[in-house]
Design a protein around this motif. Structure first.
Motif, PDB file in Angstrom:
ATOM      1  N   THR A   1      -6.614  -5.033   8.403  1.00 13.26           N
ATOM      2  CA  THR A   1      -7.992  -5.079   7.894  1.00 13.26           C
ATOM      3  C   THR A   1      -8.938  -5.618   8.962  1.00 13.26           C
ATOM      4  O   THR A   1      -8.699  -6.663   9.550  1.00 13.26           O
TER       5      THR A   1
ATOM      6  N   ASN B   1       0.356  -5.784   1.269  1.00 16.59           N
ATOM      7  CA  ASN B   1      -0.999  -6.085   0.830  1.00 16.59           C
ATOM      8  C   ASN B   1      -1.074  -7.564   0.457  1.00 16.59           C
ATOM      9  O   ASN B   1      -0.102  -8.129  -0.052  1.00 16.59           O
TER      10      ASN B   1
ATOM     11  N   SER C   1      -4.911  -6.404   4.422  1.00 15.59           N
ATOM     12  CA  SER C   1      -3.600  -6.176   5.024  1.00 15.59           C
ATOM     13  C   SER C   1      -3.654  -6.715   6.453  1.00 15.59           C
ATOM     14  O   SER C   1      -4.680  -7.230   6.889  1.00 15.59           O
TER      15      SER C   1
ATOM     16  N   ARG D   1       0.859  -1.185   0.000  1.00 19.09           N
ATOM     17  CA  ARG D   1       0.000   0.000   0.000  1.00 19.09           C
ATOM     18  C   ARG D   1       0.895   1.234   0.000  1.00 19.09           C
ATOM     19  O   ARG D   1       2.087   1.145   0.266  1.00 19.09           O
TER      20      ARG D   1
ATOM     21  N   GLN E   1      -8.864  -8.223  -1.244  1.00 20.45           N
ATOM     22  CA  GLN E   1      -7.559  -7.785  -0.770  1.00 20.45           C
ATOM     23  C   GLN E   1      -7.646  -7.452   0.711  1.00 20.45           C
ATOM     24  O   GLN E   1      -8.692  -7.061   1.203  1.00 20.45           O
TER      25      GLN E   1
END
Length: 142
Positions: free
Chosen positions: A85, A71, A82, A65, A80
């Protein structure tokens, strides 16, 4: 040895080795704080990478990112993610140390205004962070 050569050699050192050198010259540690990504990778993905959306372990790295965070992409649900998240620190530009200070302030029973002042954040941010933390705690009980 030139300054450029010294600079190249310093780049090869670990954070701990750099801190030792800085301490030799009477300085304080400059590489002590982990990034949010480093912290979450160790804590959240200690047993391996998994998708926070579908919990599949079939995920691959998918670039970085803009802030440098790794990512990932889930090969099953194609979403997607990370390391942050779905967590309270997701999307926050503030460092992990600010978040730790805020949680400590919250646990001390400080007001929103005092917590904001301690952490150097806006009162509105303090309000939203408190609710993010309280929601996360409530979801843990469920």
């Amino acid at each position: 040895m030139t300054a450029k050569e010294i600079s190249e050699e310093l780049k090869k050192l670990t954070k701990e080795e750099l801190n030792e050198i800085i301490a030799m010259f009477g300085g304080s540690e400059i590489y002590q704080e982990e990034t949010k990504d480093e912290f979450m990778m160790k804590k959240r993905f200690a047993d391996g990478i998994f998708c926070p959306h579908c919990h599949s372990r079939h995920a691959s790295k998918n670039g970085h990112r803009p802030d440098g965070t790794q990512n990932f992409i889930c090969m099953d649900c194609k979403k997607q993610f990370s390391s942050t998240t779905g967590t309270i620190i997701s999307g926050s530009p503030k460092s992990l140390s600010v978040w730790k200070k805020y949680v400590e302030s919250l646990m001390n029973g400080d007001s929103l205004r005092k917590s904001a002042e301690i952490c150097g954040i806006d009162l509105t941010t303090s309000f939203y962070w408190r609710h993010k933390i309280l929601d996360a705690l409530q979801n843990m009980d469920a």
